[in-house]
Design an enzyme around this catalytic site. Structure first.
Site, PDB file in Angstrom:
ATOM      1  N   GLU A 158       1.654  -0.131  -4.935  1.00  0.00           N
ATOM      2  CA  GLU A 158       0.782   0.932  -5.130  1.00  0.00           C
ATOM      3  C   GLU A 158       1.507   2.168  -4.956  1.00  0.00           C
ATOM      4  O   GLU A 158       1.962   2.569  -3.921  1.00  0.00           O
ATOM      5  CB  GLU A 158      -0.432   1.126  -4.019  1.00  0.00           C
ATOM      6  CG  GLU A 158      -1.184   2.299  -4.658  1.00  0.00           C
ATOM      7  CD  GLU A 158      -2.342   2.564  -3.342  1.00  0.00           C
ATOM      8  OE1 GLU A 158      -3.217   3.433  -3.757  1.00  0.00           O
ATOM      9  OE2 GLU A 158      -1.910   2.199  -2.276  1.00  0.00           O
TER      10      GLU A 158
ATOM     11  N   ASP B  44       0.781  -1.260   0.066  1.00  0.00           N
ATOM     12  CA  ASP B  44       0.045  -0.074   0.083  1.00  0.00           C
ATOM     13  C   ASP B  44       0.776   1.361   0.095  1.00  0.00           C
ATOM     14  O   ASP B  44       1.662   1.251   0.827  1.00  0.00           O
ATOM     15  CB  ASP B  44      -0.937   0.067   1.249  1.00  0.00           C
ATOM     16  CG  ASP B  44      -1.871   1.272   1.368  1.00  0.00           C
ATOM     17  OD1 ASP B  44      -2.806   1.208   0.483  1.00  0.00           O
ATOM     18  OD2 ASP B  44      -1.505   2.138   2.281  1.00  0.00           O
TER      19      ASP B  44
END
Length: 578
Positions: free
Chosen positions: A279, A242
């Site tokens: 990401e 993330d």
């Protein structure tokens, strides 16, 4: 007995508390302390006589984030996936799900029951939103604090092992979403034990994770070990990391490069493939450049610009972070070049951003989508595109996504066109919950949602249980005739992708060209041409305007091909083969 290992570099002593019994931990060098405890033992740890707290490396938190940790023997699971080949996941179809809302029961075991649906759909990899323990029962999972454990409401660590085992048995790979850029605000006790944070850098969550300050080696090892544990002891095929742009690290090698090298060593040890996907909003190809060539060594990365370009063109939304998107020429650039901001000025960021992606970089290394948890859940009402777009326009977006050269990802329920929202929900204590709700409202004010909902829209309270309940999938929808047609369309597209676009090794780039008119776009990828017209009726001379003479192999809406002329009604899409 499993070994409990605590990193506390500034401590003189450390103890494990089992009820009223104190077990002194043994110094093991490098600031570490160890103790052996039987499986199932519940314990807390303290340093230098301080307040006992949960283990930062806790393998299980059966009583929640504030309760005692429990010894769990991960290698003891009796795996049944000995024949699993750990495939190349990039290039296949991903499917993102949130365990708590994927089924009514909201557990990993109940999610197993729905995996055959994904197999029938043609999915290759299930991406599971974060499962690390977080406050309360319900949440997105990005406020986790025990990076080695599994949320107890989902079934705990043994349930995750059962889920992965079952997925592999059905031919599905598993990608786990993990968060290493911050800890949640509740239950965050790591600073009790060592310098996990640094004031040297700051992120949207406050002081940054200590990756390059004094004693950073222990923090880095803490993160790398956590990642490798999922890949080794839980047989997870891939990790989605993330918001790696929030991993602030001015040292060499960068944490991501160190993690990449550690996973490469694990692959060699196991003789099995594992994949790291970042990401990142940095729009830099160095993210997926090998560490030996000076890059960060990720295997794949998110490509939000493709989503923004496609979403903005389909919907006409050009506010907030969509401000530089919308024109069909921008969509053409995204489909052919990946990054729209590739050294150009970003109005939303108010600075020049990104760098170009070389033509020889395989496009399968970029994960794209028309829906995901962020792009739906961070809307004010958590509404899906299906609420506002004609079915044929949604079908056109799906065709451009699923027949693209990228790694496409669907979001739970998207395949049947669900109109159930996916909203931001939390289960914090009342005071923290109030602060989170207020912060959410301020954040939404910056995104310009008034453009859609009008001023004074009733944005759902994340703390209200009804916000969570509204986000739970209704599986009965899928059998409704309109939804069944959407599901059949997605199955058709995925079958076309599997048959014509990606060989078993998923290697190489097939040729891709884009043509467009005033309100239509055509993407030719290998032998398939997608022609989408989300609003207007059009007539297209295939040879002259598309450079192809293929046959109509699939369509949604009103589409005919006669005499080399393709006719599309408003909100229609056609797929040509040949």
């Amino acid at each position: 007995m499993p070994e409990i290992r605590l990193w506390a570099p500034l401590a003189h002593r450390a103890d494990a508390h089992v009820g009223d019994t104190v077990h002194p931990m043994t110094p093991a060098g490098d600031g570490c302390f160890t103790v052996d405890l039987p499986v199932g033992t519940r314990y807390l740890l303290s340093v230098d006589g301080g307040e006992p707290r949960p283990d930062p490396r806790s393998p299980r938190q059966p009583e929640g984030i504030h309760g005692p940790s429990e010894v769990f023997d991960a290698p003891a699971h009796a795996w049944t996936d000995a024949g699993w080949a750990y495939p190349e996941v990039l290039g296949g179809v991903f499917y993102e799900l949130h365990v708590g809302t994927f089924t009514d029961a909201g557990t990993l075991d109940s999610a197993i029951e729905r995996l055959p649906h994904l197999v029938e759909l043609g999915v290759d990899t299930v991406e599971v939103m974060p499962v690390q323990p977080f406050p309360g029962e319900r949440g997105w999972g990005y406020d986790g604090v025990s990076l080695y454990a599994v949320h107890e409401a989902y079934g705990g660590p043994a349930a995750l092992q059962r889920f992965v085992d079952a997925a592999h048995g059905l031919g599905l790979a598993v990608c786990l979403d993990v968060v290493y850029n911050h800890f949640g605000p509740a239950g965050n006790y790591v600073s009790t034990f060592g310098p996990y944070f640094t004031e040297k850098h700051h992120t949207p969550w406050g002081a940054a994770i200590n990756l390059d300050d004094a004693h950073a080696d222990g923090v880095r090892a803490f993160i790398v070990d956590a990642a490798c544990r999922w890949l080794r002891d839980f047989h997870v095929d891939a990790l989605r990391l993330d918001a790696v742009h929030a991993l602030v690290d001015d040292s060499q090698p960068h944490l991501l490069a160190e993690l990449s090298d550690a996973v490469t060593a694990l692959r060699d040890e196991l003789g099995q493939r594992r994949t790291l996907i970042a990401e990142s909003d940095l729009n830099q190809v160095s993210m997926i450049t090998p560490t030996a060539e000076g890059g960060l060594g990720m295997d794949g990365q998110w490509a939000d610009d493709v989503h923004h370009a496609l979403h903005s063109w389909l919907t006409g939304e050009t506010f907030g972070y969509y401000v530089d998107f919308g024109p069909i020429s921008v969509l053409e650039k995204a489909l052919t070049g990946v990054f729209v901001h590739d050294g150009t000025f970003s109005t939303f960021r108010d600075e020049t951003w990104g760098a170009p992606v070389p033509d020889d970089v395989e496009r399968r290394r970029f994960v794209t989508f028309t829906q995901n948890h962020d792009q739906v859940g961070n809307r004010g009402l958590g509404d899906r595109p299906d609420e506002r777009l004609a079915p044929g326009a949604v079908a056109g977006g799906a065709a451009l996504l699923l027949l693209s050269p990228f790694t496409p990802m669907l979001f739970q329920g998207q395949e049947w066109g669900t109109r159930r929202p996916f909203r931001y929900f939390t289960d914090h204590d009342p005071e923290l919950g109030r602060l989170v709700t207020q912060g959410r409202m301020r954040e939404f004010a910056q995104h310009g949602w008034d453009e859609i909902y009008g001023p004074g829209a009733d944005i759902p309270d994340p703390q209200d249980p009804a916000t969570f309940a509204a986000s739970t999938l209704d599986w009965d929808e899928a059998s409704d005739p309109e939804h069944a047609a959407t599901l059949a369309w997605h199955r058709t597209l995925i079958a076309l992708r599997r048959t014509h676009l990606h060989p078993d090794d998923r290697g190489g780039n097939l040729p891709l060209t884009v043509a467009h008119g005033a309100d239509w776009i055509a993407m030719t990828h290998g032998p398939l041409t997608v022609v989408a017209s989300p609003r207007s009726a059009v007539e297209i001379d295939c040879a002259a305007q598309l450079g192809c003479d293929g046959e109509l192999t699939a369509s949604a809406g009103d589409a005919t091909l006669a005499g080399g002329v393709l006719t599309l009604g408003p909100a229609s899409v056609a797929v040509l083969l040949g």
